[in-house]
Scaffold this motif. Structure first.
Motif, PDB file in Angstrom:
ATOM      1  N   TYR A  34      -5.479 -11.642  -0.983  1.00 60.69           N
ATOM      2  CA  TYR A  34      -5.827 -10.604  -0.021  1.00 60.69           C
ATOM      3  C   TYR A  34      -4.690  -9.620   0.244  1.00 60.69           C
ATOM      4  O   TYR A  34      -4.883  -8.629   0.931  1.00 60.69           O
ATOM      5  N   LEU A  35      -3.527  -9.892  -0.318  1.00 61.72           N
ATOM      6  CA  LEU A  35      -2.373  -9.017  -0.129  1.00 61.72           C
ATOM      7  C   LEU A  35      -1.966  -8.362  -1.435  1.00 61.72           C
ATOM      8  O   LEU A  35      -2.163  -8.915  -2.509  1.00 61.72           O
ATOM      9  N   GLU A  36      -1.370  -7.198  -1.333  1.00 61.23           N
ATOM     10  CA  GLU A  36      -0.832  -6.523  -2.507  1.00 61.23           C
ATOM     11  C   GLU A  36       0.663  -6.787  -2.648  1.00 61.23           C
ATOM     12  O   GLU A  36       1.284  -6.287  -3.571  1.00 61.23           O
ATOM     13  N   TRP A  37       1.233  -7.559  -1.723  1.00 56.71           N
ATOM     14  CA  TRP A  37       2.657  -7.858  -1.747  1.00 56.71           C
ATOM     15  C   TRP A  37       2.869  -9.299  -1.277  1.00 56.71           C
ATOM     16  O   TRP A  37       2.012  -9.894  -0.663  1.00 56.71           O
TER      17      TRP A  37
END
Length: 50
Positions: A34-37
């Motif tokens: 769910y995160l790009e980082w």
């Protein structure tokens, strides 16, 4: 009560320190999608649900 608080493994006091347990649980595997980082730590379940 004293045995409950001073128990070496499950007690609240450990030497001169106070151990406070939180009601939070680590997020389940797969929360990363769910995160790009990468935050650099595993969030708690309530943080990953946001």
């Amino acid at each position: 009560m004293e045995r409950f608080l001073d128990h070496p493994e499950s007690g609240m006091f450990r030497g001169p320190y106070l151990r406070i347990r939180t009601p939070f649980h680590k997020a389940a595997a797969g929360w990363e999608k769910y995160l790009e980082w990468d935050p650099g730590f595993t969030p708690y379940r309530h943080q990953a649900n946001r």
